[in-house]
Design a protein around this motif. Structure first.
Motif, PDB file in Angstrom:
ATOM      1  N   VAL A  50      -9.704 -42.029 -21.704  1.00 57.37           N
ATOM      2  CA  VAL A  50      -9.699 -42.094 -23.163  1.00 57.37           C
ATOM      3  C   VAL A  50     -10.064 -40.735 -23.762  1.00 57.37           C
ATOM      4  CG1 VAL A  50     -10.972 -43.030 -25.147  1.00 57.37           C
ATOM      5  CG2 VAL A  50     -10.113 -44.567 -23.376  1.00 57.37           C
ATOM      6  N   LEU A  51     -11.068 -40.084 -23.211  1.00 55.76           N
ATOM      7  CA  LEU A  51     -11.461 -38.763 -23.700  1.00 55.76           C
ATOM      8  C   LEU A  51     -10.303 -37.777 -23.612  1.00 55.76           C
ATOM      9  CD1 LEU A  51     -15.047 -38.421 -22.172  1.00 55.76           C
ATOM     10  CD2 LEU A  51     -14.490 -38.536 -24.612  1.00 55.76           C
ATOM     11  N   GLY A  52      -9.633 -37.749 -22.478  1.00 52.91           N
ATOM     12  CA  GLY A  52      -8.526 -36.827 -22.297  1.00 52.91           C
ATOM     13  C   GLY A  52      -7.370 -37.112 -23.237  1.00 52.91           C
ATOM     14  N   GLU A  53      -7.018 -38.382 -23.385  1.00 55.54           N
ATOM     15  CA  GLU A  53      -5.897 -38.745 -24.253  1.00 55.54           C
ATOM     16  C   GLU A  53      -6.212 -38.451 -25.722  1.00 55.54           C
ATOM     17  OE1 GLU A  53      -4.147 -42.382 -21.451  1.00 55.54           O
ATOM     18  OE2 GLU A  53      -5.125 -42.841 -23.370  1.00 55.54           O
ATOM     19  N   ALA A  54      -7.443 -38.746 -26.145  1.00 54.88           N
ATOM     20  CA  ALA A  54      -7.808 -38.513 -27.539  1.00 54.88           C
ATOM     21  C   ALA A  54      -7.860 -37.020 -27.857  1.00 54.88           C
ATOM     22  CB  ALA A  54      -9.151 -39.172 -27.844  1.00 54.88           C
ATOM     23  N   ARG A  55      -8.384 -36.232 -26.917  1.00 53.73           N
ATOM     24  CA  ARG A  55      -8.447 -34.787 -27.147  1.00 53.73           C
ATOM     25  C   ARG A  55      -7.051 -34.195 -27.205  1.00 53.73           C
ATOM     26  NH1 ARG A  55      -9.229 -30.961 -29.446  1.00 53.73           N
ATOM     27  NH2 ARG A  55     -10.270 -29.041 -28.811  1.00 53.73           N
ATOM     28  N   GLY A  58      -5.673 -34.546 -30.571  1.00 50.41           N
ATOM     29  CA  GLY A  58      -6.242 -33.734 -31.633  1.00 50.41           C
ATOM     30  C   GLY A  58      -7.642 -34.114 -32.055  1.00 50.41           C
ATOM     31  N   ALA A  59      -8.276 -35.102 -31.394  1.00 52.07           N
ATOM     32  CA  ALA A  59      -9.647 -35.474 -31.735  1.00 52.07           C
ATOM     33  C   ALA A  59     -10.589 -34.315 -31.411  1.00 52.07           C
ATOM     34  CB  ALA A  59     -10.060 -36.725 -30.975  1.00 52.07           C
ATOM     35  N   VAL A  60     -11.553 -34.067 -32.291  1.00 57.17           N
ATOM     36  CA  VAL A  60     -12.471 -32.936 -32.095  1.00 57.17           C
ATOM     37  C   VAL A  60     -13.948 -33.342 -32.147  1.00 57.17           C
ATOM     38  CG1 VAL A  60     -10.863 -31.171 -32.897  1.00 57.17           C
ATOM     39  CG2 VAL A  60     -12.312 -32.360 -34.561  1.00 57.17           C
ATOM     40  N   GLN A  61     -14.269 -34.353 -32.947  1.00 57.81           N
ATOM     41  CA  GLN A  61     -15.653 -34.787 -33.124  1.00 57.81           C
ATOM     42  C   GLN A  61     -15.857 -36.064 -32.307  1.00 57.81           C
ATOM     43  OE1 GLN A  61     -18.017 -33.358 -35.324  1.00 57.81           O
ATOM     44  NE2 GLN A  61     -19.616 -34.817 -34.778  1.00 57.81           N
ATOM     45  N   LEU A  62     -16.850 -36.061 -31.418  1.00 57.60           N
ATOM     46  CA  LEU A  62     -17.104 -37.211 -30.553  1.00 57.60           C
ATOM     47  C   LEU A  62     -18.497 -37.760 -30.808  1.00 57.60           C
ATOM     48  CD1 LEU A  62     -16.428 -39.078 -28.132  1.00 57.60           C
ATOM     49  CD2 LEU A  62     -17.388 -37.286 -26.644  1.00 57.60           C
ATOM     50  N   GLY A  63     -18.565 -39.055 -31.109  1.00 51.70           N
ATOM     51  CA  GLY A  63     -19.833 -39.754 -31.199  1.00 51.70           C
ATOM     52  C   GLY A  63     -19.981 -40.691 -30.021  1.00 51.70           C
ATOM     53  N   HIS A  83     -17.381 -32.143 -22.918  1.00 54.32           N
ATOM     54  CA  HIS A  83     -17.664 -30.719 -23.131  1.00 54.32           C
ATOM     55  C   HIS A  83     -16.543 -29.855 -22.545  1.00 54.32           C
ATOM     56  CE1 HIS A  83     -19.965 -27.037 -23.537  1.00 54.32           C
ATOM     57  NE2 HIS A  83     -19.758 -26.780 -22.261  1.00 54.32           N
ATOM     58  N   ARG A  84     -16.094 -30.205 -21.358  1.00 57.02           N
ATOM     59  CA  ARG A  84     -15.007 -29.449 -20.722  1.00 57.02           C
ATOM     60  C   ARG A  84     -13.746 -29.489 -21.581  1.00 57.02           C
ATOM     61  NH1 ARG A  84     -10.513 -29.882 -17.889  1.00 57.02           N
ATOM     62  NH2 ARG A  84     -10.439 -32.152 -18.100  1.00 57.02           N
ATOM     63  N   LEU A  85     -13.511 -30.635 -22.227  1.00 61.52           N
ATOM     64  CA  LEU A  85     -12.307 -30.804 -23.042  1.00 61.52           C
ATOM     65  C   LEU A  85     -12.419 -30.109 -24.397  1.00 61.52           C
ATOM     66  CD1 LEU A  85     -11.661 -34.582 -22.289  1.00 61.52           C
ATOM     67  CD2 LEU A  85     -10.160 -32.682 -21.633  1.00 61.52           C
ATOM     68  N   GLY A  86     -13.644 -29.764 -24.811  1.00 60.42           N
ATOM     69  CA  GLY A  86     -13.802 -29.045 -26.071  1.00 60.42           C
ATOM     70  C   GLY A  86     -14.279 -29.877 -27.242  1.00 60.42           C
ATOM     71  N   PHE A  87     -14.777 -31.088 -27.005  1.00 60.78           N
ATOM     72  CA  PHE A  87     -15.336 -31.893 -28.084  1.00 60.78           C
ATOM     73  C   PHE A  87     -16.672 -31.332 -28.562  1.00 60.78           C
ATOM     74  CE2 PHE A  87     -12.655 -35.331 -26.293  1.00 60.78           C
ATOM     75  CZ  PHE A  87     -12.179 -35.917 -27.466  1.00 60.78           C
ATOM     76  N   TYR A  88     -16.989 -31.571 -29.839  1.00 61.63           N
ATOM     77  CA  TYR A  88     -18.362 -31.446 -30.325  1.00 61.63           C
ATOM     78  C   TYR A  88     -18.985 -32.824 -30.158  1.00 61.63           C
ATOM     79  CZ  TYR A  88     -22.455 -30.417 -33.118  1.00 61.63           C
ATOM     80  OH  TYR A  88     -23.751 -30.223 -33.519  1.00 61.63           O
ATOM     81  N   ILE A  89     -20.099 -32.914 -29.421  1.00 57.88           N
ATOM     82  CA  ILE A  89     -20.587 -34.201 -28.923  1.00 57.88           C
ATOM     83  C   ILE A  89     -21.923 -34.562 -29.555  1.00 57.88           C
ATOM     84  CG2 ILE A  89     -21.031 -35.572 -26.847  1.00 57.88           C
ATOM     85  CD1 ILE A  89     -19.769 -33.068 -25.309  1.00 57.88           C
ATOM     86  N   ASN A  90     -21.955 -35.736 -30.190  1.00 58.60           N
ATOM     87  CA  ASN A  90     -23.149 -36.232 -30.858  1.00 58.60           C
ATOM     88  C   ASN A  90     -23.608 -37.522 -30.178  1.00 58.60           C
ATOM     89  OD1 ASN A  90     -25.175 -36.866 -32.693  1.00 58.60           O
ATOM     90  ND2 ASN A  90     -23.763 -37.730 -34.197  1.00 58.60           N
ATOM     91  N   ASN A 274      -6.028 -52.606 -26.972  1.00 52.67           N
ATOM     92  CA  ASN A 274      -7.099 -52.297 -26.026  1.00 52.67           C
ATOM     93  C   ASN A 274      -6.660 -51.140 -25.133  1.00 52.67           C
ATOM     94  OD1 ASN A 274      -8.880 -52.557 -23.519  1.00 52.67           O
ATOM     95  ND2 ASN A 274      -9.736 -54.168 -24.823  1.00 52.67           N
ATOM     96  N   VAL A 275      -7.574 -50.213 -24.881  1.00 49.90           N
ATOM     97  CA  VAL A 275      -7.233 -49.041 -24.080  1.00 49.90           C
ATOM     98  C   VAL A 275      -6.988 -49.390 -22.616  1.00 49.90           C
ATOM     99  CG1 VAL A 275      -8.495 -47.501 -25.622  1.00 49.90           C
ATOM    100  CG2 VAL A 275      -9.646 -48.435 -23.603  1.00 49.90           C
ATOM    101  N   ARG A 276      -7.335 -50.595 -22.196  1.00 49.27           N
ATOM    102  CA  ARG A 276      -7.021 -51.010 -20.820  1.00 49.27           C
ATOM    103  C   ARG A 276      -5.510 -51.142 -20.612  1.00 49.27           C
ATOM    104  NH1 ARG A 276     -11.821 -53.170 -18.345  1.00 49.27           N
ATOM    105  NH2 ARG A 276     -13.420 -53.767 -19.884  1.00 49.27           N
ATOM    106  N   SER A 277      -4.805 -51.443 -21.705  1.00 42.39           N
ATOM    107  CA  SER A 277      -3.370 -51.708 -21.566  1.00 42.39           C
ATOM    108  C   SER A 277      -2.502 -50.800 -22.421  1.00 42.39           C
ATOM    109  CB  SER A 277      -3.082 -53.168 -21.929  1.00 42.39           C
ATOM    110  OG  SER A 277      -3.556 -53.479 -23.228  1.00 42.39           O
ATOM    111  N   ALA A 278      -3.095 -49.909 -23.183  1.00 37.33           N
ATOM    112  CA  ALA A 278      -2.304 -49.015 -24.040  1.00 37.33           C
ATOM    113  C   ALA A 278      -2.963 -47.646 -24.075  1.00 37.33           C
ATOM    114  CB  ALA A 278      -2.190 -49.591 -25.455  1.00 37.33           C
ATOM    115  N   ASP A 279      -2.145 -46.601 -24.208  1.00 29.77           N
ATOM    116  CA  ASP A 279      -2.699 -45.247 -24.299  1.00 29.77           C
ATOM    117  C   ASP A 279      -3.053 -44.936 -25.747  1.00 29.77           C
ATOM    118  OD1 ASP A 279      -0.376 -43.437 -25.576  1.00 29.77           O
ATOM    119  OD2 ASP A 279       0.540 -44.919 -24.235  1.00 29.77           O
ATOM    120  N   ILE A 280      -3.871 -43.903 -25.941  1.00 26.88           N
ATOM    121  CA  ILE A 280      -4.389 -43.577 -27.268  1.00 26.88           C
ATOM    122  C   ILE A 280      -3.268 -43.202 -28.234  1.00 26.88           C
ATOM    123  CG2 ILE A 280      -5.858 -41.995 -28.564  1.00 26.88           C
ATOM    124  CD1 ILE A 280      -7.386 -44.075 -26.959  1.00 26.88           C
TER     125      ILE A 280
END
Length: 390
Positions: A50-55, A58-63, A83-90, A274-280
């Motif tokens: 999910v992290l990889g697909e969202a980044r 274009g996702a940048v802010q991660l909570g 962090h490796r993908l470049g998110f700002y992580i909260n 649901n992300v179990r059966s569909a990509d972001i």
């Protein structure tokens, strides 16, 4: 449902609710009241995907939230990949489980930001509202946050029981070295919806708290930034919820359910993917649920012809559903809504309410042992353990 008028941009803000497990039992928790009925938590591999697909989208802010995200043993792994993908992580946390060893590991993994929650400035009320003994622990966690050179960010949810303590809360924030304080008046979803009668402050309480906050701002200058979030019920126009559903926010629940807002799984009109059966990408751009409230085709009057529809997008869909039973209605916070009396009536009731200490009301505490379906329009939920309002 007609297609949205324009293609949406990317989901800039990604919130991963890693777990509904939590050592606290807060009466205002925004988690769904029937969270005990949801499926198993996503495994690490799915969260990493999910992290990889969202980044990539274009996702940048991660909570990272929950429940309590520190309940996940793989939290450091997820932070390192984000962090490796470049998110700002909260990290949004109660502080329970944040030891010196763990905060050090999270720092090395690349965590950018920690938001620590308090329930009150007093041990008695802090521990009562969460039904845990966590007040002293939070002070130790605040010291750890400062020692590891994170911004000291404090969040306190305000309501009838603690709003008169705003001055003491701000003094506490100053003592523990807070740089940012969010005084977030309760928004009435999830467990807060069940407890609205006991939590909604009076207008006089709100005005006193705002005045105290302003005096504190004037005293500390720019040394501490204080954000005072007014509850919707005291406004004449609704907030632009999430910038409009399906506009910038993508939330993933612990079981993989994808949501266009924190509380959207309550809405009966949405068949959430649901992300179990569909990509972001397909969830964000193609799913019926994320397109349902995009654009203006779904709007009823008075929103459909209102000049403010491009600014507030009709307000909050979850609030409309809870108060009127129809998520497509105008948010009743708006004084142009034919249902606005439901909001003004609730505020009037709070204004006339007996003091909280009288014990006239009861609170429903968040508890994994019970599962309470959401009931709109003020119907009684029933079946939950209750505690005296003190």
């Amino acid at each position: 449902m007609s297609a949205p008028s324009a293609a949406p941009g990317p989901p800039l803000w990604l919130l991963l609710e890693l777990t509904y497990r939590c050592p606290l039992h807060c009466v205002f928790c925004y988690n769904p009241t029937d969270f005990a009925r949801t499926g198993a938590e996503l495994p690490t591999a799915d969260w990493l995907r999910v992290l990889g697909e969202a980044r990539a989208l274009g996702a940048v802010q991660l909570g990272l939230s929950g429940g309590e995200p520190l309940e996940r043993e793989d939290l450091e792994t997820l932070v390192a990949e984000a962090h490796r993908l470049g998110f700002y992580i909260n990290l949004i946390t109660s502080g329970v489980g944040l030891t010196a060893a763990r905060i050090g590991a999270l720092k090395r993994a690349g965590l950018d930001h920690i938001q620590l929650s308090y329930q009150d400035s007093t041990r008695e009320l802090n521990d009562f509202l969460s039904s845990t003994r966590t007040f002293d622990l939070k002070a130790k966690v605040a010291a750890l946050i400062r020692a590891h050179e994170y911004p000291m960010v404090l969040n306190v949810v305000l309501h009838r029981l603690n709003i008169d303590h705003v001055g003491e809360i701000l003094d506490m924030a100053e003592r523990i070295g807070a740089q940012y304080v969010e005084l977030a008046n309760t928004q009435y979803y999830g467990w807060a919806w069940l407890n609205r009668q006991g939590l909604l402050p009076s207008r006089a309480q709100l005005e006193r708290a705002e005045a105290v906050t302003q005096r504190f701002r004037e005293r500390v200058g720019g040394r501490i930034q204080v954000y005072f979030v007014v509850p919707d019920y005291f406004e004449r126009r609704p907030k632009a919820c999430m910038g409009g559903l399906g506009s910038v926010f993508l939330g993933i629940a612990p079981d993989g359910t994808a949501m266009p807002c924190h509380a959207a799984r309550m809405l009966p009109d949405l068949d959430l993917p649901n992300v179990r059966s569909a990509d972001i990408r397909s969830i964000w751009y193609d799913s019926a649920a994320f397109n349902h409230f995009r654009g203006e085709a779904w709007m009823k009057e008075p929103c459909r012809s209102c000049a403010e529809r491009t600014r507030d997008f009709g307000g909050c869909r979850c609030q409309a559903y809870l108060l009127t039973g129809d998520a497509a209605n105008a948010d009743p916070v708006c004084d142009l809504s034919p249902h606005h009396h439901l909001v003004t009536g609730a505020v009037a009731s709070a204004q006339a309410a007996v003091p909280a200490a009288s014990g006239e009301h009861v609170l429903v505490f968040r508890d994994h042992r019970v599962s309470i379906p959401v009931v709109p329009a003020g119907a009684s939920p029933g079946g939950a353990p209750r505690g005296p309002l003190r």
